[in-house]
Design a protein around this motif. Sequence first.
Motif, PDB file in Angstrom:
ATOM      1  N   PHE A 128     -12.491   5.565  -3.188  1.00  6.02           N
ATOM      2  CA  PHE A 128     -12.416   6.994  -3.473  1.00  6.02           C
ATOM      3  C   PHE A 128     -12.500   7.780  -2.161  1.00  6.02           C
ATOM      4  O   PHE A 128     -13.414   8.580  -1.944  1.00  6.02           O
ATOM      5  CB  PHE A 128     -13.559   7.400  -4.414  1.00  6.02           C
ATOM      6  N   ASP A 129     -11.527   7.559  -1.304  1.00 11.08           N
ATOM      7  CA  ASP A 129     -11.568   8.176   0.017  1.00 11.08           C
ATOM      8  C   ASP A 129     -10.308   8.981   0.348  1.00 11.08           C
ATOM      9  O   ASP A 129     -10.127   9.435   1.479  1.00 11.08           O
ATOM     10  CB  ASP A 129     -11.787   7.101   1.089  1.00 11.08           C
ATOM     11  N   GLY A 130      -9.417   9.173  -0.628  1.00 13.05           N
ATOM     12  CA  GLY A 130      -8.213   9.966  -0.395  1.00 13.05           C
ATOM     13  C   GLY A 130      -7.130   9.262   0.391  1.00 13.05           C
ATOM     14  O   GLY A 130      -6.101   9.870   0.703  1.00 13.05           O
ATOM     15  N   LYS A 131      -7.323   7.966   0.703  1.00 10.59           N
ATOM     16  CA  LYS A 131      -6.315   7.210   1.429  1.00 10.59           C
ATOM     17  C   LYS A 131      -5.364   6.516   0.463  1.00 10.59           C
ATOM     18  O   LYS A 131      -5.706   6.295  -0.702  1.00 10.59           O
ATOM     19  CB  LYS A 131      -6.991   6.176   2.333  1.00 10.59           C
ATOM     20  N   GLN A 132      -4.186   6.148   0.942  1.00 12.98           N
ATOM     21  CA  GLN A 132      -3.194   5.485   0.105  1.00 12.98           C
ATOM     22  C   GLN A 132      -3.427   3.969   0.102  1.00 12.98           C
ATOM     23  O   GLN A 132      -3.629   3.371   1.156  1.00 12.98           O
ATOM     24  CB  GLN A 132      -1.779   5.787   0.594  1.00 12.98           C
ATOM     25  N   TYR A 133      -3.373   3.381  -1.121  1.00 15.41           N
ATOM     26  CA  TYR A 133      -3.531   1.938  -1.285  1.00 15.41           C
ATOM     27  C   TYR A 133      -2.335   1.388  -2.047  1.00 15.41           C
ATOM     28  O   TYR A 133      -1.801   2.051  -2.941  1.00 15.41           O
ATOM     29  CB  TYR A 133      -4.832   1.620  -2.041  1.00 15.41           C
ATOM     30  N   ASP A 182       4.636   3.051  -5.406  1.00 12.98           N
ATOM     31  CA  ASP A 182       4.307   2.261  -4.223  1.00 12.98           C
ATOM     32  C   ASP A 182       2.819   2.270  -3.885  1.00 12.98           C
ATOM     33  O   ASP A 182       2.244   1.235  -3.562  1.00 12.98           O
ATOM     34  CB  ASP A 182       5.098   2.780  -3.017  1.00 12.98           C
ATOM     35  N   THR A 183       2.190   3.461  -3.940  1.00 15.65           N
ATOM     36  CA  THR A 183       0.796   3.578  -3.525  1.00 15.65           C
ATOM     37  C   THR A 183       0.016   4.468  -4.485  1.00 15.65           C
ATOM     38  O   THR A 183       0.591   5.231  -5.263  1.00 15.65           O
ATOM     39  CB  THR A 183       0.677   4.177  -2.114  1.00 15.65           C
ATOM     40  N   VAL A 184      -1.328   4.380  -4.393  1.00 16.34           N
ATOM     41  CA  VAL A 184      -2.211   5.224  -5.182  1.00 16.34           C
ATOM     42  C   VAL A 184      -3.285   5.801  -4.266  1.00 16.34           C
ATOM     43  O   VAL A 184      -3.731   5.147  -3.319  1.00 16.34           O
ATOM     44  CB  VAL A 184      -2.867   4.442  -6.344  1.00 16.34           C
ATOM     45  N   THR A 185      -3.683   7.034  -4.536  1.00 12.13           N
ATOM     46  CA  THR A 185      -4.785   7.696  -3.856  1.00 12.13           C
ATOM     47  C   THR A 185      -5.811   8.098  -4.900  1.00 12.13           C
ATOM     48  O   THR A 185      -5.448   8.690  -5.925  1.00 12.13           O
ATOM     49  CB  THR A 185      -4.302   8.955  -3.109  1.00 12.13           C
ATOM     50  N   HIS A 218     -17.939  12.033 -13.709  1.00 11.32           N
ATOM     51  CA  HIS A 218     -17.202  11.563 -14.886  1.00 11.32           C
ATOM     52  C   HIS A 218     -15.685  11.678 -14.741  1.00 11.32           C
ATOM     53  O   HIS A 218     -14.957  11.324 -15.663  1.00 11.32           O
ATOM     54  CB  HIS A 218     -17.642  12.350 -16.132  1.00 11.32           C
ATOM     55  N   THR A 219     -15.177  12.172 -13.605  1.00  8.47           N
ATOM     56  CA  THR A 219     -13.746  12.489 -13.484  1.00  8.47           C
ATOM     57  C   THR A 219     -13.163  11.918 -12.191  1.00  8.47           C
ATOM     58  O   THR A 219     -13.734  12.096 -11.109  1.00  8.47           O
ATOM     59  CB  THR A 219     -13.527  14.012 -13.502  1.00  8.47           C
ATOM     60  N   VAL A 220     -12.016  11.258 -12.326  1.00  5.23           N
ATOM     61  CA  VAL A 220     -11.295  10.710 -11.180  1.00  5.23           C
ATOM     62  C   VAL A 220      -9.840  11.148 -11.267  1.00  5.23           C
ATOM     63  O   VAL A 220      -9.219  11.076 -12.330  1.00  5.23           O
ATOM     64  CB  VAL A 220     -11.367   9.172 -11.149  1.00  5.23           C
ATOM     65  N   ASP A 227       8.441   6.167  -2.658  1.00  2.00           N
ATOM     66  CA  ASP A 227       9.301   6.595  -1.545  1.00  2.00           C
ATOM     67  C   ASP A 227       8.706   7.802  -0.826  1.00  2.00           C
ATOM     68  O   ASP A 227       9.400   8.768  -0.489  1.00  2.00           O
ATOM     69  CB  ASP A 227      10.715   6.926  -2.050  1.00  2.00           C
ATOM     70  N   ASN A 228       7.364   7.763  -0.635  1.00  4.67           N
ATOM     71  CA  ASN A 228       6.601   8.793   0.084  1.00  4.67           C
ATOM     72  C   ASN A 228       6.598  10.151  -0.613  1.00  4.67           C
ATOM     73  O   ASN A 228       6.245  11.157   0.002  1.00  4.67           O
ATOM     74  CB  ASN A 228       7.147   8.955   1.518  1.00  4.67           C
ATOM     75  N   GLN A 229       6.971  10.184  -1.899  1.00  8.34           N
ATOM     76  CA  GLN A 229       6.932  11.413  -2.683  1.00  8.34           C
ATOM     77  C   GLN A 229       5.977  11.236  -3.861  1.00  8.34           C
ATOM     78  O   GLN A 229       5.905  10.159  -4.451  1.00  8.34           O
ATOM     79  CB  GLN A 229       8.336  11.770  -3.204  1.00  8.34           C
ATOM     80  N   VAL A 230       5.238  12.287  -4.202  1.00  8.46           N
ATOM     81  CA  VAL A 230       4.340  12.219  -5.356  1.00  8.46           C
ATOM     82  C   VAL A 230       5.170  12.042  -6.624  1.00  8.46           C
ATOM     83  O   VAL A 230       6.041  12.866  -6.920  1.00  8.46           O
ATOM     84  CB  VAL A 230       3.467  13.487  -5.463  1.00  8.46           C
ATOM     85  N   ALA A 231       4.926  10.957  -7.366  1.00  2.00           N
ATOM     86  CA  ALA A 231       5.713  10.642  -8.560  1.00  2.00           C
ATOM     87  C   ALA A 231       4.901  10.766  -9.842  1.00  2.00           C
ATOM     88  O   ALA A 231       5.471  10.942 -10.923  1.00  2.00           O
ATOM     89  CB  ALA A 231       6.264   9.219  -8.453  1.00  2.00           C
ATOM     90  N   GLN A 232       3.570  10.681  -9.732  1.00  4.04           N
ATOM     91  CA  GLN A 232       2.746  10.682 -10.946  1.00  4.04           C
ATOM     92  C   GLN A 232       1.328  11.102 -10.591  1.00  4.04           C
ATOM     93  O   GLN A 232       0.802  10.750  -9.538  1.00  4.04           O
ATOM     94  CB  GLN A 232       2.738   9.280 -11.565  1.00  4.04           C
ATOM     95  N   LYS A 233       0.712  11.882 -11.485  1.00  2.00           N
ATOM     96  CA  LYS A 233      -0.684  12.271 -11.319  1.00  2.00           C
ATOM     97  C   LYS A 233      -1.446  11.941 -12.606  1.00  2.00           C
ATOM     98  O   LYS A 233      -0.998  12.297 -13.697  1.00  2.00           O
ATOM     99  CB  LYS A 233      -0.800  13.767 -11.009  1.00  2.00           C
ATOM    100  N   ASP A 234      -2.573  11.250 -12.449  1.00  2.00           N
ATOM    101  CA  ASP A 234      -3.421  10.909 -13.584  1.00  2.00           C
ATOM    102  C   ASP A 234      -4.794  11.535 -13.395  1.00  2.00           C
ATOM    103  O   ASP A 234      -5.310  11.570 -12.258  1.00  2.00           O
ATOM    104  CB  ASP A 234      -3.618   9.391 -13.707  1.00  2.00           C
ATOM    105  N   ARG A 235      -5.374  12.001 -14.479  1.00  2.00           N
ATOM    106  CA  ARG A 235      -6.783  12.416 -14.460  1.00  2.00           C
ATOM    107  C   ARG A 235      -7.529  11.602 -15.510  1.00  2.00           C
ATOM    108  O   ARG A 235      -7.166  11.600 -16.687  1.00  2.00           O
ATOM    109  CB  ARG A 235      -6.941  13.907 -14.700  1.00  2.00           C
ATOM    110  N   TRP A 236      -8.574  10.897 -15.067  1.00  2.00           N
ATOM    111  CA  TRP A 236      -9.391  10.061 -15.934  1.00  2.00           C
ATOM    112  C   TRP A 236     -10.731  10.756 -16.150  1.00  2.00           C
ATOM    113  O   TRP A 236     -11.414  11.092 -15.178  1.00  2.00           O
ATOM    114  CB  TRP A 236      -9.639   8.694 -15.299  1.00  2.00           C
ATOM    115  N   VAL A 237     -11.098  10.972 -17.416  1.00  2.00           N
ATOM    116  CA  VAL A 237     -12.374  11.622 -17.735  1.00  2.00           C
ATOM    117  C   VAL A 237     -13.155  10.723 -18.683  1.00  2.00           C
ATOM    118  O   VAL A 237     -12.679  10.390 -19.781  1.00  2.00           O
ATOM    119  CB  VAL A 237     -12.159  13.007 -18.378  1.00  2.00           C
TER     120      VAL A 237
END
Length: 207
Positions: A134-139, A147-150, A157-159, A166-176
């Motif tokens: 949980f450090d904001g870096k790409q894995y 390709d990667t997740v941050t 309770h929330t992540v 291809d270096n573009q944001v393709a998906q955003k998830d919020r886990w609660v």
Amino acid sequence: MSGETQLDFRAKKNGKETAVPGNPAFNQVELHRIDKKQAEVTEKKDGALVATVREKLSRDGNELTVTTSSQGRADQITVWTRSEGAKVAGDPMAGEWTQDLSKTRLRQGLPLKIEADGRDGVRFSGEFSYTARFDGKQYDLKNSRNDTVTLELVDAHTVDSIYRRDNQVAQKDRWVVSGDGQQMTLTTTGTFETGQRVSEKLVFKKQ
């Protein structure tokens, strides 16, 4: 086919391979027209299978359900409603369509396993897998369309998970996670390789 992205190619319904130039996700297709209201498209990248897409038109011809299947991933289901364009007797799938986000499903019945990895990391396995902190870096991701997740820890309770392709944001998830820790709600917004947008909410219960 045109919309937020555009694909230009001509394919016959006899199942023969057709080139699709200028598309990064796949460059060959095979079209099988099952009947007037059903079709199957095989997508390939340099001869290797990428996905199988099944299209089914409703009885009244006003709703189109597209199911995308690829090995090791949950089926993706997008549902479209006819917005413009007169129905064509010879090809009822022709027309202009608007995606129905209330019926579109990115993931279906997906089991997940999430384990702690040290003090500030996590090992995730499901449709795809990764180990990240949980450090904001790409894995890097395994078996994923992305390709990667941050990972970003919003509160106890929330992540937030941000996926890039291809270096573009393709998906955003919020886990609660619920207060009692027995339920987790996932809210997803994203874009398929074809440019189709998806938004959905899933609820997982601890087993």
